[in-house]
Motif scaffolding. Structure first.
Motif, PDB file in Angstrom:
ATOM      1  N   ARG A 320      34.599  41.455  43.501  1.00 27.07           N
ATOM      2  CA  ARG A 320      34.688  41.126  42.076  1.00 27.07           C
ATOM      3  C   ARG A 320      35.407  39.806  41.873  1.00 27.07           C
ATOM      4  O   ARG A 320      35.113  39.080  40.928  1.00 27.07           O
ATOM      5  CB  ARG A 320      35.415  42.248  41.327  1.00 27.07           C
ATOM      6  CG  ARG A 320      34.674  43.586  41.384  1.00 27.07           C
ATOM      7  CD  ARG A 320      35.316  44.623  40.501  1.00 27.07           C
ATOM      8  NE  ARG A 320      34.603  45.905  40.587  1.00 27.07           N
ATOM      9  CZ  ARG A 320      34.867  46.951  39.827  1.00 27.07           C
ATOM     10  NH1 ARG A 320      35.828  46.883  38.906  1.00 27.07           N
ATOM     11  NH2 ARG A 320      34.177  48.075  39.966  1.00 27.07           N
ATOM     12  N   HIS A 327      40.367  41.458  43.732  1.00 22.73           N
ATOM     13  CA  HIS A 327      39.285  42.438  43.696  1.00 22.73           C
ATOM     14  C   HIS A 327      39.827  43.820  43.343  1.00 22.73           C
ATOM     15  O   HIS A 327      39.268  44.531  42.495  1.00 22.73           O
ATOM     16  CB  HIS A 327      38.582  42.469  45.058  1.00 22.73           C
ATOM     17  CG  HIS A 327      37.619  43.603  45.242  1.00 22.73           C
ATOM     18  ND1 HIS A 327      36.359  43.603  44.696  1.00 22.73           N
ATOM     19  CD2 HIS A 327      37.755  44.799  45.892  1.00 22.73           C
ATOM     20  CE1 HIS A 327      35.733  44.737  45.015  1.00 22.73           C
ATOM     21  NE2 HIS A 327      36.566  45.474  45.736  1.00 22.73           N
ATOM     22  N   LYS A 331      39.439  46.293  39.985  1.00 25.77           N
ATOM     23  CA  LYS A 331      38.974  47.672  40.126  1.00 25.77           C
ATOM     24  C   LYS A 331      39.876  48.645  39.372  1.00 25.77           C
ATOM     25  O   LYS A 331      39.578  49.839  39.280  1.00 25.77           O
ATOM     26  CB  LYS A 331      38.928  48.067  41.599  1.00 25.77           C
ATOM     27  CG  LYS A 331      37.760  47.462  42.384  1.00 25.77           C
ATOM     28  CD  LYS A 331      37.681  48.055  43.785  1.00 25.77           C
ATOM     29  CE  LYS A 331      37.336  49.536  43.741  1.00 25.77           C
ATOM     30  NZ  LYS A 331      37.130  50.114  45.090  1.00 25.77           N
TER      31      LYS A 331
END
Length: 360
Positions: A320, A327, A331
């Motif tokens: 991401r 990342h 999340k």
């Protein structure tokens, strides 16, 4: 300096011989650098705040980071001051290894300082250009590698040691210079990439330098190095003082950098600490162990490389956001959870690295 003063005192009273013991001086080095950090830290933070030397947050970053805008940065200078003063006080300054690691660390600190200065004070968002930064990193890295190669007196000083095996090593010859260059420059940039959350980079650095400090002490001790089948490096033991200074300075900085951070490290600290780790691993001939212990730094670097390569080849992103700590934030992991879990991973990896001492 105090090391030599202790020689004079020893001539007057044999009790001062205790200052010649590495372990005793290492303890004093931790406490000295920690004390320096506690004294200078609040003063530096107030000065940085007063002069509005604050961190700018990139627009594409996690939204939770926007509230950090304006937090004082360039706090890595605090770490470098504490390390330098402490090392000069307690180390044997006739040891060339001490000067190599100290000068490389400060050299990379200067590069980071110029980058931070241009970004924060001059308002140049690009800071020092990537080409200029890499050029100066390369100059210092090559200079250190060439000096170590030319001044090596033992075969082990230029060999690649493979952990887990008792007698597996490779003579690198002139390739040693190139290899050392990549280790120093690569580690410096890896730590810099990791420095994205409060305390994320400094604590793994402290853990890894502690592990490498154990290797330095054992390598510098003829009996221990022979028993454990690791390179016997008579000059390496004194590096324990530098490691202890970094541990104390790192913990002192963490006092102010822990979530929510009162000050950020900046490139002045991240580039310098990464270079210190790389140089230390080279000096104790444990570059492969560094990869194991510094697995968090490796993971962060690989995540960026994978992300860039994937986007260029397929137009898609694997994570991401890179580096990978972002990342996990995207999340939904709270920042402290990401930080502490990365710390735990580092503890495990450092223990695995230390386990190679017996698995040979």
């Amino acid at each position: 300096m105090l090391f030599y003063f202790a020689d004079y005192l020893h001539a007057l009273d044999g009790g001062f011989r205790v200052f010649h013991y590495l372990t005793f001086r290492a303890i004093l080095a931790v406490l000295t650098s920690l004390l320096i950090s506690f004294i200078i830290g609040p003063v530096m933070i107030r000065k940085l705040s007063r002069n509005k030397i604050g961190q700018s947050i990139r627009e594409l970053g996690p939204q939770s980071h926007y509230e950090k805008a304006g937090t004082p940065t360039m706090g890595g200078a605090l770490i470098l001051v504490a390390i330098t003063i402490t090392t000069l006080l307690w180390a044997d300054l006739s040891n060339r290894y001490i000067w190599v690691i100290l000068l490389v660390t400060l050299g990379y600190g200067v590069i980071g300082f110029i980058d931070d200065y241009r970004k924060v004070i001059k308002g140049n968002s690009d800071g020092l250009s990537a080409r200029s930064k890499y050029l100066w990193q390369s100059i210092i890295g090559f200079a250190a590698a060439l000096f170590l190669f030319k001044t090596a007196t033992l075969p082990a000083e230029t060999q690649l040691i493979v952990p887990f095996f008792k007698d597996v090593f490779f003579d690198m010859g002139w390739f040693y210079v190139v290899f050392v260059y990549f280790v120093i420059v690569g580690t410096s940039n890896a730590v810099n990439l990791t420095d994205g959350l409060d305390g994320l980079a400094i604590m793994p650095t402290v853990m890894v330098v502690t592990g490498l400090g154990v290797f330095a002490y054992l390598s510098g001790h003829a009996t221990f190095s022979q028993y454990l089948a690791i390179p016997s490096l008579p000059h390496a033991g004194e590096l324990v003082i530098f490691c202890a200074a970094l541990v104390g300075a790192g913990l002192g900085f963490l006092w102010f950098n822990t979530y929510p951070a009162m000050v950020f490290m900046g490139d002045v600290g991240a580039l310098a600490l990464g270079a210190a780790l790389g140089t230390l691993a080279v000096l104790v001939r444990q570059e492969i162990v560094l990869v194991i212990m510094g697995g968090v730094f490796v993971m962060e670097t690989l995540s960026v490389m994978i992300q860039v390569l994937s986007f260029k080849l397929t137009g898609k992103r694997v994570f991401r956001m890179a580096p990978i700590h972002h990342h996990f934030e995207l999340k939904g992991w709270p920042e402290p959870r990401v930080i502490v879990r990365f710390w735990i991973i580092t503890v495990i990896l450092v223990l695995i690295g230390l386990a190679t001492l017996k698995l040979r």
